[in-house]
Design a protein around this motif. Sequence first.
Motif, short mmCIF file in Angstrom:
data_model
loop_
_atom_site.label_atom_id
_atom_site.label_comp_id
_atom_site.label_asym_id
_atom_site.label_seq_id
_atom_site.Cartn_x
_atom_site.Cartn_y
_atom_site.Cartn_z
N THR A 148 5.76 2.65 4.58
CA THR A 148 4.92 2.85 5.76
C THR A 148 3.62 2.08 5.67
OG1 THR A 148 5.87 5.07 6.00
CG2 THR A 148 3.84 4.61 7.22
N HIS A 149 3.08 1.94 4.46
CA HIS A 149 1.80 1.25 4.26
C HIS A 149 2.04 0.03 3.38
CE1 HIS A 149 1.13 5.65 4.68
NE2 HIS A 149 0.22 5.26 5.56
N ARG A 150 2.29 -1.09 4.03
CA ARG A 150 2.69 -2.29 3.29
C ARG A 150 1.56 -3.31 3.13
NH1 ARG A 150 8.90 -3.95 4.55
NH2 ARG A 150 9.75 -1.88 4.90
N THR A 151 0.47 -3.14 3.82
CA THR A 151 -0.60 -4.14 3.77
C THR A 151 -1.66 -3.74 2.75
OG1 THR A 151 -0.22 -4.76 6.07
CG2 THR A 151 -2.34 -5.35 5.12
N VAL A 152 -2.08 -4.70 1.95
CA VAL A 152 -3.15 -4.51 0.98
C VAL A 152 -4.22 -5.56 1.26
CG1 VAL A 152 -1.93 -5.95 -0.70
CG2 VAL A 152 -3.75 -4.43 -1.47
N THR A 153 -5.47 -5.18 1.17
CA THR A 153 -6.57 -6.10 1.43
C THR A 153 -7.19 -6.53 0.10
OG1 THR A 153 -7.05 -5.10 3.58
CG2 THR A 153 -8.80 -6.42 2.56
N ILE A 154 -7.23 -7.84 -0.11
CA ILE A 154 -7.84 -8.43 -1.30
C ILE A 154 -9.28 -8.81 -0.96
CG2 ILE A 154 -7.73 -10.31 -2.97
CD1 ILE A 154 -4.74 -10.52 -2.38
N GLY A 155 -10.21 -8.42 -1.80
CA GLY A 155 -11.62 -8.74 -1.56
C GLY A 155 -12.28 -9.29 -2.82
N TRP A 181 -0.47 -15.74 -5.45
CA TRP A 181 0.15 -14.57 -6.08
C TRP A 181 1.66 -14.69 -6.00
CZ3 TRP A 181 -1.71 -14.61 -1.18
CH2 TRP A 181 -0.87 -14.15 -0.17
N TRP A 182 2.34 -13.78 -6.65
CA TRP A 182 3.81 -13.72 -6.64
C TRP A 182 4.26 -12.38 -6.06
CZ3 TRP A 182 7.07 -17.65 -8.30
CH2 TRP A 182 6.46 -18.72 -8.99
N THR A 194 0.73 -18.22 -1.14
CA THR A 194 -0.62 -18.75 -1.15
C THR A 194 -1.29 -18.45 0.19
OG1 THR A 194 0.08 -20.92 -0.32
CG2 THR A 194 -0.02 -20.64 -2.72
N ALA A 195 -2.61 -18.39 0.15
CA ALA A 195 -3.38 -18.20 1.38
C ALA A 195 -4.80 -18.67 1.11
CB ALA A 195 -3.37 -16.74 1.81
N THR A 196 -5.55 -18.94 2.16
CA THR A 196 -6.97 -19.29 2.03
C THR A 196 -7.79 -18.39 2.94
OG1 THR A 196 -6.77 -21.01 3.73
CG2 THR A 196 -6.52 -21.70 1.42
N VAL A 197 -9.04 -18.15 2.50
CA VAL A 197 -9.96 -17.32 3.28
C VAL A 197 -11.36 -17.85 3.04
CG1 VAL A 197 -10.11 -15.65 1.38
CG2 VAL A 197 -10.78 -14.96 3.70
N PRO A 208 -6.23 -9.63 4.30
CA PRO A 208 -5.09 -8.70 4.28
C PRO A 208 -3.79 -9.43 3.91
CG PRO A 208 -5.62 -9.29 6.53
CD PRO A 208 -6.65 -9.97 5.66
N VAL A 209 -3.04 -8.83 3.04
CA VAL A 209 -1.77 -9.40 2.57
C VAL A 209 -0.68 -8.35 2.74
CG1 VAL A 209 -0.51 -10.24 0.55
CG2 VAL A 209 -2.88 -10.94 0.93
N THR A 210 0.47 -8.79 3.24
CA THR A 210 1.64 -7.91 3.32
C THR A 210 2.72 -8.47 2.39
OG1 THR A 210 1.12 -7.39 5.62
CG2 THR A 210 3.33 -6.82 4.84
#
Length: 554
Positions: A148-155, A181-182, A194-197, A208-210
């Motif tokens: 139900t809760h699949r999103t995690v926020t990286i800060g 990340w893997w 991979t992602a950029t912010v 936010p990452v799912t």
Amino acid sequence: MTRTRRRAVIGATAIIMSASLAVAVAPAAFADSNPGSVYQVVTNDDGTVSFYTTGEVQDGSVELSVRASTADDAPVLATVDASGFTGTHTTDALELPSGTAYGDYPIDVNWKLSDGTQEHTAHLGSLNYRKHASVEDVTTDRTSTDFTHRTVTIGGKVNVLDPATGKNTPAGAGVTVRLVWWDDVSPASRVSRTATVDTDGGGGFTFPVTPGGTLINGSAQVVGTSDTIPTRTAGTVPDVDVSSDSYSIAVTSTPATVHKGQSITVKGKVSRYDSANGTYDLPFAGAPVVTTSVDPDNYAYTVPHRLTGATTAADGSFSYQITANMTTTLHTYLAPSPYLPYINEKQNTVNVPTATSVTLPAFSIDEYGLVKTTGRLTGNSSNQSLWLQYSPNGKSNWKNLSHITTGYTTSTYTSFFMQAYGYTDGYYRVIHFESPQLLGYAQPAHRLNRIDTQMSIAASTTRPAGANSKITFTGVTIAMSSKGWIHYNHAHVVLVYRPKGDTQWYWVQKGYTNSAGKYSFTTPAYGDGTWGTYLDTDAHHFYSQSKNVNEDVR
């Protein structure tokens, strides 16, 4: 393996960006024949410079000079002698004159060999005179995700060390951070992401990452620019585990048998495990139900041979239609994932009967009226019902005469044999009524007939004088024709005798009827017994026999 190297293995981009931090120049003096040399200088993340030696270099003899350019007459911007080193690195970050532009500046090195000989190498390396941006205090807003809760926020935040000021301050807005990340998406697969912010005005960032499963081996590092480079050590993203669910599923599919191209309805309900009471009674809303024609993949979490699927309603229910093209075992379950690793499938079978026929058909009727037929029922023909039918005209009023069930076969056909007593004249066929395996099939009608016959008998005496006395038996044989009963010419008749007290009949004489259908036999009386005649039939006539005549010898 050091921590810096391990993180570099995970994030290839981090390796490329950090390469500018370390200038490794290995001149010819690095050969084993050199009794001692300084072979490399490196700019560190904190703005200090380290040197590396080989062989015997006199302690405290190393001196670094930063030049404005590689020109022979380029001025020296900064010099560090023995007093400015702590071990093999400078005690403080190198400071260049105010207003010096960010960039790479060549470094000349002086040192002495162990015997006091002075050595010099020009432009051994470069001072990487740029801002050093580090990613620090990387966090996640949850330690695990679930269905139900699949999103995690990286800060995190970015700090910048400016060699021009020597100060380490939060970055401003717009500094780009690369996240790597893997995802552990199945026991068989791990996927790199991979992602950029960009940072906000205070140097902080959130993203936010799912993930598709457990998030592991994550790192965060600044993307370098012309005046800013990332530190070699990337920020570490905490691992985020997965909390899995277990479920139960109830499924029905109707109807059980359809023709090719017709639809069936698959419906049911999914319930979630209630850990509070240890039962599966919580409606599982939003669950990804799938129906496949093969077993689930509980290793790679793929959905092979998917027929269709749906997402469950708020009460856990689902319903959808499938077009059936062949007999298939339906496997219905929730699409597997790290969140739903425990596959609980239900199987239903939809039957789509296929065409069949009878090959090598054969029919016969014998002199007693017994009809026999053989053939091969084609297709998936194990355990199929067959009926032998009769019709007087071959078109209507079919009557069941006999029934069999075929045996088991792994071949493309099943041989069968059927028999039943039939009629004087008529049509016969074998019929297969539709089953879950085979469509209905009726053979073309096959006509069988024989000619009815009758016989009479009379004896010249009923009390012969002795065993050697003669008795004459006469009679008439008739056959049915289109005009009625007629005399049966040239019928083969057999005279038989059964002695009194015996159960066995013995033939005595054989002969043929005349044109009037009459026959006559004269024979010794033999003894007390029973006499009779029967028709020795051909392929066209039914069998008949006379009544029995008892003779008692005096």
